[in-house]
Scaffold this active site. Structure first.
Site, short mmCIF file in Angstrom:
data_model
loop_
_atom_site.label_atom_id
_atom_site.label_comp_id
_atom_site.label_asym_id
_atom_site.label_seq_id
_atom_site.Cartn_x
_atom_site.Cartn_y
_atom_site.Cartn_z
N HIS A 68 0.88 -1.18 0.00
CA HIS A 68 0.00 0.00 0.00
C HIS A 68 0.92 1.23 0.00
O HIS A 68 1.05 1.94 1.00
CB HIS A 68 -0.88 -0.03 1.25
CG HIS A 68 -2.09 0.86 1.18
ND1 HIS A 68 -2.34 1.70 0.12
CD2 HIS A 68 -3.12 1.05 2.06
CE1 HIS A 68 -3.46 2.36 0.35
NE2 HIS A 68 -3.95 1.97 1.51
N ARG A 111 -3.10 11.76 2.65
CA ARG A 111 -3.28 10.91 1.47
C ARG A 111 -3.58 11.78 0.24
O ARG A 111 -3.07 11.52 -0.85
CB ARG A 111 -4.44 9.92 1.71
CG ARG A 111 -4.19 8.86 2.77
CD ARG A 111 -3.21 7.81 2.30
NE ARG A 111 -3.62 7.16 1.08
CZ ARG A 111 -4.47 6.13 1.01
NH1 ARG A 111 -4.95 5.59 2.11
NH2 ARG A 111 -4.80 5.60 -0.17
N1 CP Z 1 -6.26 3.49 4.57
C1 CP Z 1 -7.02 3.23 3.49
O1 CP Z 1 -6.53 2.82 2.41
O2 CP Z 1 -8.34 3.52 3.65
P1 CP Z 1 -9.51 3.00 2.69
O3 CP Z 1 -9.48 1.48 2.76
O4 CP Z 1 -10.76 3.58 3.27
O5 CP Z 1 -9.25 3.48 1.32
#
Ligand code: CP
Length: 308
Positions: free
Chosen positions: A132, A295
């Site tokens: 991620h 983000r």
């Molecule tokens: N932290 C994150 O990626 O949040 P979501 O799953 O809501 O996109």
């Protein structure tokens, strides 16, 4: 199409200089939000494919593309039937004819790799089972906002060695921060993640440690990080994981044993009362919601990095 195609699949593909450049750009974009956004993505279209639920990633990418003057299209995995109705490769070969950027959240990391390999337009990993990267960059920006240029940094990830853990480990290895993951024995990072992280760490002087000793790890931590014990797609293991992760919760007792100025973060959504208590997540130590805000700025910087 951009002259030289770049993708953002893992921070392990990034150089330290590229990471620094994206973070500086994100910081500038945050300061100047809506005042003078660069036009590199103006009138371009980004398609967002989500095979899993999302709040933060979807809203921040959609907002980022809008604020950069582009057009976002949101598609669920079911709508496309990627790998079922049509092969991943053929989805990529179609999308590249119409749009300029693919942002994909997929169950398997292999799917984003296939999208990237099969299309001539950039692909951004918006979360897979392995990495991620956008989350790790948002954490890096938030950490920087709190500690500045300090090089004496130790990040401690407490919990499952999942995609967020892998990406933060990769980030730390690349920028030279020490990184410790504290997890039950059978939840340690896999060798295919450890190896490139250790290689990157050898170049930057970062110290990467895997341990089960929570209190030993946190006593000199700069930041503590955690994530849910059961990630999306692992729901069948929920009860087993709750048992296995007993003792790996970030709570007030644990916090009291860490340095007084320690920062705490979480990628969100949090399972309050499981991996982290509300007292800790809502405490003055917590930077989780600042990270969520970042983000947006980091993802704008990533898009501009791909289209500059
Ligand atoms: N932290 C994150 O990626 O949040 P979501 O799953 O809501 O996109």
């Amino acid at each position: 199409m951009v002259a030289t195609k770049k993708d953002i699949l893992s921070l392990l593909d990034f150089s330290r200089e590229e990471i620094t450049s994206v973070l500086e750009s994100a910081s500038d974009l945050k300061k100047n939000r809506l005042k003078s956004d660069p036009k590199a993505f103006k009138d371009r279209t980004g398609v967002m494919i989500f095979e899993k639920p999302s709040l933060r990633t979807r809203i921040t990418f959609e907002t980022a593309i809008n604020e950069l003057g582009g057009h976002p299209i949101n598609l669920s995995g079911e709508t496309i039937g990627m790998g079922k109705r049509e092969s991943v490769e053929d989805v990529a070969r179609n999308l590249e004819r119409w749009v300029h950027l693919i942002i994909a959240r997929t169950f398997s990391h292999r799917t984003v790799e296939l999208l990237a390999r099969s299309s001539r337009i950039p692909v951004i990993n918006a979360l897979t089972d392995k990495f991620h990267p956008c989350q790790a960059l948002a954490f890096a920006l938030t950490l920087y906002e709190n500690i500045g240029e300090s090089r004496n940094v130790k990040v401690v990830f407490v919990g499952d060695s999942n995609n967020v853990c892998n990406s933060i480990m990769g980030l730390c290895a690349k920028v030279g921060y020490d990184f410790t993951v504290v997890c039950p024995p059978s939840y340690a990072p896999k060798d295919d993640i450890m190896k490139p992280c250790l290689e990157a760490a050898a170049e930057t002087g970062s110290r990467i440690v895997v341990t089960h000793d929570l209190l030993g790890a946190i006593k000199d931590a700069t930041a503590l990080y955690t994530d849910v014990w059961t990630s999306m797609g692992q729901e069948g293991e929920t009860e087993k994981r709750k048992r296995d992760f007993t003792g790996y919760q970030l709570n007030e007792k644990v916090l009291s044993l860490a340095p007084s100025g320690v920062l705490v973060s979480h990628c969100l959504p949090a399972h309050r009362g499981e991996e982290i208590t509300s007292e800790v997540l809502d405490s003055e130590h917590s930077i989780a919601f600042d990270e969520a805000e970042n983000r947006l700025h980091v993802q704008k910087a990533i898009i501009l990095h791909l289209f500059s």
